[in-house]
Design a protein around this motif. Sequence first.
Motif, PDB file in Angstrom:
ATOM      1  N   UNK A 184     -11.098  26.752 -32.925  1.00 30.69           N
ATOM      2  CA  UNK A 184      -9.723  26.779 -32.849  1.00 30.69           C
ATOM      3  C   UNK A 184      -9.403  26.588 -34.452  1.00 30.69           C
ATOM      4  N   UNK A 185      -8.687  27.322 -34.837  1.00 31.36           N
ATOM      5  CA  UNK A 185      -8.286  27.004 -36.467  1.00 31.36           C
ATOM      6  C   UNK A 185      -7.493  28.408 -36.908  1.00 31.36           C
ATOM      7  N   UNK A 186      -7.324  28.577 -38.240  1.00 34.12           N
ATOM      8  CA  UNK A 186      -6.567  29.571 -38.656  1.00 34.12           C
ATOM      9  C   UNK A 186      -7.513  30.898 -38.677  1.00 34.12           C
ATOM     10  N   UNK A 187      -6.891  31.933 -38.820  1.00 32.76           N
ATOM     11  CA  UNK A 187      -7.287  33.163 -38.199  1.00 32.76           C
ATOM     12  C   UNK A 187      -8.569  33.499 -39.239  1.00 32.76           C
ATOM     13  N   UNK A 188      -8.968  33.302 -40.550  1.00 34.93           N
ATOM     14  CA  UNK A 188     -10.036  33.678 -41.204  1.00 34.93           C
ATOM     15  C   UNK A 188     -11.212  32.863 -40.734  1.00 34.93           C
TER      16      UNK A 188
END
Length: 306
Positions: A184-188
């Motif tokens: 879980x985290x930012x798209x990159x």
Amino acid sequence: MTSLVVTAKDVVADGVVALTLARPDGGRLPDWTPGAHVDLTLGSGETRQYSLCGDRWDPSSYRVAVLREPDGRGGSRYVHDVLAVGDPVELGGPRNHFPLVPAPRYRFVAGGIGVTPLLPMIAAAEVLGADWSLLYGGRRRASMAFLDELPAGHATVVPQDEAGLLPLASWLGTVDDDTVVYACGPAPLLAAVEALVPAARLRTERFTTTEIAAPVRDTPFTVELARSGTTVTVDASVSVLEAMRREGATTLSSCERGTCGTCETTVLAGVPDHRDQVLADHERAAGDCMLPCVSRAATDHLVLDL
Ligand code: FES
């Protein structure tokens, strides 16, 4: 919707506050499972989704954590600058599109505030005696929430200003059939994990909007509501949800942007064109549910369980 009040508001990292929420009468809240989120309608009137990150066995309070997003739409600024202990909030859910599936081994990957849905998963993995480890990255140690809640010996913490980027490939190694990776985290970050882990062994949750391709068709289609027997026509100018409303039929909705999951509906026939941010890849592939606030049809006709 359930009416709750803010019973505590704590700074848990630079730019992150944790809210504790409870019923005004202290009563029991709906049960939830690790990975679940709630919709909070704040005093500003806007609805936002937050992962539950507190004790899953505490029946009387929920905890969510909110990152201040200076370039966001204002929800986080309201939480940080205006919302106070004692204030009311309206709650929808909990709902879970990121459930913890049974497995002997878990590898958790968190980027920034993406650690929040993973905390209850880690607690569950501990209780179950599963083999687990966490790779947790953030810009600076001071901006990384809940470091003090991570069980010793299982977490690799990587503040970018001290240690650079996450060593994803070396940390993950070979992902065998006994392992499920949750990220879980930012798209990159999620794209990097997706490049390393077979889709069948990976579960992800995005907290930023990803690019959605153009609809697969721009011609009208029909949607049959199986329970009511109503059929509505959906042209390119309206959503399925809006077309249903015009015919006097509707279902629960909240964000109407394809991010909360409130309007999830069972598809009985036809092929949906998924345009949401909620469903996992395997759920999209199954084609048996859709979010009619944004998703459309790839076929001439859809039949929904409404
Ligand atoms: S109303 Fe939120 S996903 Fe449809």
